[in-house]
Design a protein around this motif. Structure first.
Motif, mmCIF file in Angstrom:
data_model
loop_
_atom_site.group_PDB
_atom_site.id
_atom_site.type_symbol
_atom_site.label_atom_id
_atom_site.label_comp_id
_atom_site.label_asym_id
_atom_site.label_seq_id
_atom_site.Cartn_x
_atom_site.Cartn_y
_atom_site.Cartn_z
ATOM 1 N N ALA A 76 0.718 3.946 -2.759
ATOM 2 C CA ALA A 76 0.294 5.150 -2.561
ATOM 3 C C ALA A 76 1.207 6.253 -2.835
ATOM 4 C CB ALA A 76 -0.078 5.413 -0.954
ATOM 5 N N GLU A 77 2.579 5.804 -2.771
ATOM 6 C CA GLU A 77 3.518 6.603 -3.147
ATOM 7 C C GLU A 77 3.550 7.186 -4.600
ATOM 8 O OE1 GLU A 77 7.202 5.131 -1.609
ATOM 9 O OE2 GLU A 77 7.025 5.748 0.167
ATOM 10 N N VAL A 81 -7.326 1.710 2.634
ATOM 11 C CA VAL A 81 -7.005 2.433 1.327
ATOM 12 C C VAL A 81 -8.371 2.634 0.288
ATOM 13 C CG1 VAL A 81 -4.573 1.667 1.024
ATOM 14 C CG2 VAL A 81 -6.647 0.208 0.246
ATOM 15 N N PRO A 128 -7.875 7.150 -5.698
ATOM 16 C CA PRO A 128 -7.880 8.494 -5.885
ATOM 17 C C PRO A 128 -9.069 8.993 -6.000
ATOM 18 C CG PRO A 128 -5.716 7.422 -6.583
ATOM 19 C CD PRO A 128 -6.837 6.318 -6.597
ATOM 20 N N VAL A 170 0.875 -1.219 0.023
ATOM 21 C CA VAL A 170 0.025 0.053 -0.038
ATOM 22 C C VAL A 170 0.883 1.296 0.204
ATOM 23 C CG1 VAL A 170 -1.434 1.286 1.465
ATOM 24 C CG2 VAL A 170 -2.036 -0.969 0.753
ATOM 25 N N GLN A 171 1.918 1.500 0.625
ATOM 26 C CA GLN A 171 2.804 2.273 0.689
ATOM 27 C C GLN A 171 3.461 2.608 -0.604
ATOM 28 O OE1 GLN A 171 3.532 4.361 3.416
ATOM 29 N NE2 GLN A 171 4.846 5.645 2.147
ATOM 30 N N LEU A 193 -3.026 4.877 -5.270
ATOM 31 C CA LEU A 193 -4.165 4.458 -4.179
ATOM 32 C C LEU A 193 -4.182 5.713 -3.089
ATOM 33 C CD1 LEU A 193 -3.754 0.809 -2.862
ATOM 34 C CD2 LEU A 193 -5.423 1.726 -4.168
ATOM 35 N N ALA A 194 -4.852 5.860 -2.537
ATOM 36 C CA ALA A 194 -5.064 7.008 -1.241
ATOM 37 C C ALA A 194 -5.289 6.192 -0.227
ATOM 38 C CB ALA A 194 -6.130 7.922 -1.638
ATOM 39 N N ARG A 195 -4.540 6.752 1.032
ATOM 40 C CA ARG A 195 -4.481 5.907 2.224
ATOM 41 C C ARG A 195 -5.502 6.638 3.045
ATOM 42 N NH1 ARG A 195 1.395 4.607 4.314
ATOM 43 N NH2 ARG A 195 0.208 3.315 5.570
#
Length: 268
Positions: A44-45, A56, A59, A40-41, A49-51
């Motif tokens: 997201a980076e 999650v 976007p 997920v990290q 994805l948006a955390r």
């Protein structure tokens, strides 16, 4: 980033089911919480994805597309299958317009052995690829070059496209909504794609499975204006019904038969 199969499956799960918790994803993929958090990290980076606390989501912007390099990496195998199925249907010696999009660029790769093509494009990536085929005449549209993805857009591009009448207009799309509307993010790009539809004897749409039910701000056209839709997995019953009503042939690129075969799911 380069997506591994679990990354792709994770994105597909969130896209299909909406926001998911870290625990649910760990259980779904039979991996540890630490592994999911690491995945997920990275996603997201990369902006995929948006955390939020404990989970999650996608976007989900309706006003801005995912960045070009990220779109290149996403679902690359699916795009290749779609591209091969399209290339199989493109006859030698025909004229076609190819517009903007990473799936359309994948099609250009698959047309490098075709003969006698005349290709008009507002995509500099497509022009660069197909210009290496000595049996392909490439005509590049005039207009403003969009720095983000080397697409050419604007009123000059629309005027340029109106000069031609081609056998096949091949377009990509950002989203297909449940009412059958085809949508994108940049109204300038939409105006060019609209002109391509008007100037083509047949209109082919390339759209991987993630484009179904994806929102975008600007309406381009309706499914009934498309002759053939190429995708990588069978659409939901709702979209199959829409295509039957709109008399659209849906070609699903298969994962078997050397991945080059395609199955027509809806007769035209």
């Amino acid at each position: 980033m380069n997506l591994n199969p679990r990354h792709t499956q994770l994105l597909d799960a969130v896209r299909a089911q909406g926001p998911l918790t870290i625990e649910a994803l760990a259980e779904r993929f039979d991996v540890t919480l630490q592994t999911v958090r690491r995945d997920v990290q990275r996603l997201a980076e990369a902006g995929l994805l948006a955390r939020f606390h404990g989970g999650v989501r996608m976007p989900g912007s309706t006003t801005e597309n995912i960045a070009y390099r990220q779109r290149q990496a996403m679902h690359s195998e699916a795009k290749k299958r779609i591209a091969r199925s399209i290339a199989q249907r493109v006859p030698n010696g025909c004229s076609l317009v190819m517009n903007i999009g990473t799936t359309i660029e994948a099609v250009a790769h698959e047309l490098l052995q075709h003969r006698g093509l005349r290709v008009i494009t507002n995509n500099l990536h497509v022009a660069a690829l197909l210009s290496t085929n000595s049996d392909c005449e490439v005509i590049v549209a005039g207009g403003m070059v969009r720095a983000a993805d080397q697409g050419i857009v604007g009123e000059a591009t629309v005027d340029f496209m109106r000069q031609f009448r081609v056998d096949i207009g091949l377009i990509g799309i950002s989203g297909i909504e449940a009412d059958g509307s085809l949508r994108d993010f940049d109204y300038r790009e939409v105006k060019v794609a609209r002109t391509i539809i008007e100037q083509s004897r047949e209109v082919w749409l390339a759209a991987d499975h993630t484009k179904f039910n994806r929102p975008a701000m600007v309406e381009l056209a309706h499914l009934r204006e498309i002759d053939v839709l190429f995708t990588d997995s069978q659409p939901s019953h709702t979209f199959q019904e829409l295509m039957v009503q709109a008399d659209v042939e849906c070609v699903t690129a298969t994962t078997t038969a050397a991945t080059a075969a395609a199955t027509a799911t809806t007769p035209h």
